[in-house]
Design an enzyme around this catalytic site. Structure first.
Site, PDB file in Angstrom:
ATOM      1  N   SER A   1       0.857  -1.189   0.000  1.00 30.47           N
ATOM      2  CA  SER A   1       0.000   0.000   0.000  1.00 30.47           C
ATOM      3  C   SER A   1       0.889   1.234   0.000  1.00 30.47           C
ATOM      4  CB  SER A   1      -0.870   0.019   1.259  1.00 30.47           C
ATOM      5  OG  SER A   1      -1.504   1.274   1.408  1.00 30.47           O
TER       6      SER A   1
ATOM      7  N   TYR B   1      -1.414  -0.216  10.260  1.00 29.63           N
ATOM      8  CA  TYR B   1      -1.545  -0.693   8.871  1.00 29.63           C
ATOM      9  C   TYR B   1      -0.315  -0.285   8.053  1.00 29.63           C
ATOM     10  CZ  TYR B   1      -3.680  -1.071   4.172  1.00 29.63           C
ATOM     11  OH  TYR B   1      -3.958  -1.369   2.854  1.00 29.63           O
TER      12      TYR B   1
HETATM   13  N1  LIG Z   1      -8.695  -0.488  -1.489  1.00 26.09           N
HETATM   14  C1  LIG Z   1      -7.663   0.293  -1.272  1.00 26.09           C
HETATM   15  O1  LIG Z   1      -7.757   1.549  -1.291  1.00 26.09           O
HETATM   16  C2  LIG Z   1      -6.312  -0.312  -1.003  1.00 26.09           C
HETATM   17  C3  LIG Z   1      -5.190   0.540  -1.049  1.00 26.09           C
HETATM   18  C4  LIG Z   1      -3.940   0.006  -0.800  1.00 26.09           C
HETATM   19  C5  LIG Z   1      -3.789  -1.342  -0.541  1.00 26.09           C
HETATM   20  N2  LIG Z   1      -4.894  -2.142  -0.507  1.00 26.09           N
HETATM   21  C6  LIG Z   1      -4.670  -3.563  -0.213  1.00 26.09           C
HETATM   22  O2  LIG Z   1      -5.206  -4.335  -1.253  1.00 26.09           O
HETATM   23  C7  LIG Z   1      -5.589  -5.619  -0.759  1.00 26.09           C
HETATM   24  C8  LIG Z   1      -7.007  -5.934  -1.202  1.00 26.09           C
HETATM   25  O3  LIG Z   1      -7.874  -4.946  -0.657  1.00 26.09           O
HETATM   26  P1  LIG Z   1      -9.316  -4.656  -1.293  1.00 26.09           P
HETATM   27  O4  LIG Z   1      -9.387  -3.226  -1.603  1.00 26.09           O
HETATM   28  O5  LIG Z   1      -9.612  -5.653  -2.343  1.00 26.09           O
HETATM   29  O6  LIG Z   1     -10.208  -4.882   0.014  1.00 26.09           O
HETATM   30  P2  LIG Z   1     -11.467  -5.831   0.258  1.00 26.09           P
HETATM   31  O7  LIG Z   1     -12.401  -5.733  -0.878  1.00 26.09           O
HETATM   32  O8  LIG Z   1     -11.920  -5.499   1.636  1.00 26.09           O
HETATM   33  O9  LIG Z   1     -10.805  -7.299   0.267  1.00 26.09           O
HETATM   34  C9  LIG Z   1     -10.017  -7.747   1.330  1.00 26.09           C
HETATM   35  C10 LIG Z   1      -9.798  -9.233   1.147  1.00 26.09           C
HETATM   36  O10 LIG Z   1      -8.992  -9.740   2.233  1.00 26.09           O
HETATM   37  C11 LIG Z   1      -9.617 -10.914   2.724  1.00 26.09           C
HETATM   38  N3  LIG Z   1      -9.296 -11.098   4.144  1.00 26.09           N
HETATM   39  C12 LIG Z   1      -9.480 -10.231   5.162  1.00 26.09           C
HETATM   40  N4  LIG Z   1      -9.128 -10.800   6.336  1.00 26.09           N
HETATM   41  C13 LIG Z   1      -8.713 -12.054   6.054  1.00 26.09           C
HETATM   42  C14 LIG Z   1      -8.251 -13.147   6.826  1.00 26.09           C
HETATM   43  N5  LIG Z   1      -8.117 -13.076   8.147  1.00 26.09           N
HETATM   44  N6  LIG Z   1      -7.923 -14.287   6.182  1.00 26.09           N
HETATM   45  C15 LIG Z   1      -8.054 -14.382   4.865  1.00 26.09           C
HETATM   46  N7  LIG Z   1      -8.487 -13.394   4.068  1.00 26.09           N
HETATM   47  C16 LIG Z   1      -8.827 -12.250   4.660  1.00 26.09           C
HETATM   48  C17 LIG Z   1     -11.092 -10.683   2.543  1.00 26.09           C
HETATM   49  O11 LIG Z   1     -11.778 -11.933   2.578  1.00 26.09           O
HETATM   50  P3  LIG Z   1     -13.385 -12.039   2.837  1.00 26.09           P
HETATM   51  O12 LIG Z   1     -14.014 -10.816   2.240  1.00 26.09           O
HETATM   52  O13 LIG Z   1     -13.735 -13.303   2.127  1.00 26.09           O
HETATM   53  O14 LIG Z   1     -13.575 -12.143   4.320  1.00 26.09           O
HETATM   54  C18 LIG Z   1     -11.104 -10.029   1.166  1.00 26.09           C
HETATM   55  O15 LIG Z   1     -11.064 -11.011   0.160  1.00 26.09           O
HETATM   56  C19 LIG Z   1      -5.418  -5.558   0.758  1.00 26.09           C
HETATM   57  O16 LIG Z   1      -4.193  -6.164   1.113  1.00 26.09           O
HETATM   58  C20 LIG Z   1      -5.375  -4.060   1.024  1.00 26.09           C
HETATM   59  O17 LIG Z   1      -4.675  -3.753   2.214  1.00 26.09           O
HETATM   60  C21 LIG Z   1      -6.148  -1.663  -0.744  1.00 26.09           C
END
Ligand SMILES: NC(=O)c1ccc[n+]([C@@H]2O[C@H](COP(=O)([O-])OP(=O)(O)OC[C@H]3O[C@@H](n4cnc5c(N)ncnc54)[C@H](OP(=O)(O)O)[C@@H]3O)[C@@H](O)[C@H]2O)c1
Length: 255
Positions: free
Chosen positions: A141, A154
């Site tokens: 991130s 985070y």
């Molecule tokens: N969105 C942003 O602005 C952003 C920016 C920078 C980095 N990121 C990073 O990008 C990645 C994906 O984020 P996203 O935006 O796609 O968010 P999201 O839609 O909330 O997806 C998060 C994913 O992580 C899984 N997860 C959470 N806790 C878990 C656990 N204990 N064990 C296994 N899986 C778990 C969730 O599974 P379930 O839903 O099935 O529970 C979901 O598939 C993350 O690493 C996040 O930190 C996101």
């Protein structure tokens, strides 16, 4: 350009989420066979698996035994496992300065991001050692690059993923797979379930103020960077790198 992913097996953690789901779609469109990992979002993962002809597999990646079981299950279902994309992660939305940050939240955030990524990599690297080849793409991130006030837990976990973990594993993977590679993408603010509640007009104006490309990323903006890094045709000589996908972001607007 043909990314050479046709017929390859890829495990995508967090495929029930926004970015992991978009990664799954792009890889499947390139001809890869995908194992879609989920934690609580079984319905979303199974629906997408049906759409792309993949398999949905559940695991809480904070739990050692579940992470250890996920990789062999993916390899068995796909018949081969050439790459692993570690997208699962949690961003706690509440803004809490470190002086008020509970040890409980600190531990929970580190566990859901850094420990889950470590356990995913460990399980996958055991597979790599068996088959002699492999590729990992981590998801960090911009919080890990620029810090994030109110979210130091985070930011620290993500910095560890795209710093010490990535750089160590780039030199470890080649001990068991001479052409093995590991890279990371560092997304900036991206539209997904993680951010829908916080991305109002004022916030978007503030966060895009340091970006020449003034928009919040789409999940597919991140997914195409991940697909590039998965491809040994396109990125075969790229390892240990962090590809920032954040519209050229230069940092934070503090006041
Ligand atoms: N969105 C942003 O602005 C952003 C920016 C920078 C980095 N990121 C990073 O990008 C990645 C994906 O984020 P996203 O935006 O796609 O968010 P999201 O839609 O909330 O997806 C998060 C994913 O992580 C899984 N997860 C959470 N806790 C878990 C656990 N204990 N064990 C296994 N899986 C778990 C969730 O599974 P379930 O839903 O099935 O529970 C979901 O598939 C993350 O690493 C996040 O930190 C996101």
């Amino acid at each position: 350009m043909d990314l050479g992913l046709q017929g390859q097996g890829v495990l995508v953690t967090g495929a029930s989420g926004g970015i992991g789901g978009a990664v799954t779609r792009v890889l499947a469109a390139e001809g890869a066979r995908v194992a879609l990992h989920y934690h609580r979002g079984r319905d979303a993962a199974e629906a997408l698996a049906g759409e792309v002809g993949g398999v949905a597999l559940g695991a809480d990646l904070r739990a050692e035994a579940e992470a250890d079981a996920l990789v062999p299950a993916a390899a068995e279902h796909l018949g081969r496992l050439d790459a692993c994309v570690a997208s699962a992660g949690v961003w706690p939305a509440e803004d809490v300065p470190v002086g008020e940050l509970s040890l409980e939240r600190w531990r929970a955030t580190v566990e859901a991001n850094l420990t889950a990524t470590f356990l995913t990599c460990r399980a996958y690297l055991r597979h790599v050692a068996r088959v002699g080849h492999g590729c990992i793409v981590l998801v960090g991130s911009t919080a890990g690059l620029f810090g994030e006030a109110g979210h130091a837990d985070y930011a620290a976990a993500k910095a560890a993923i795209t710093g010490g973990l990535l750089l160590s594993l780039k030199n470890e993977i080649v001990r068991v797979a001479p052409l093995g590679r590991i890279n990371a993408v560092a997304p900036g603010w991206t539209s997904s379930a993680m951010t829908t509640d916080v991305l109002d007009e004022v916030t978007v104006g503030r966060i895009t103020a340091t970006m020449p490309l003034r928009k919040v990323a789409t999940a597919s903006d991140i997914a195409s960077a991940v697909a590039y890094l998965c491809s040994s045709t396109a990125a075969g000589h790229v390892t240990g790198q962090v590809l920032t996908v954040a519209g050229g972001m230069e940092g934070r607007v503090l006041r």
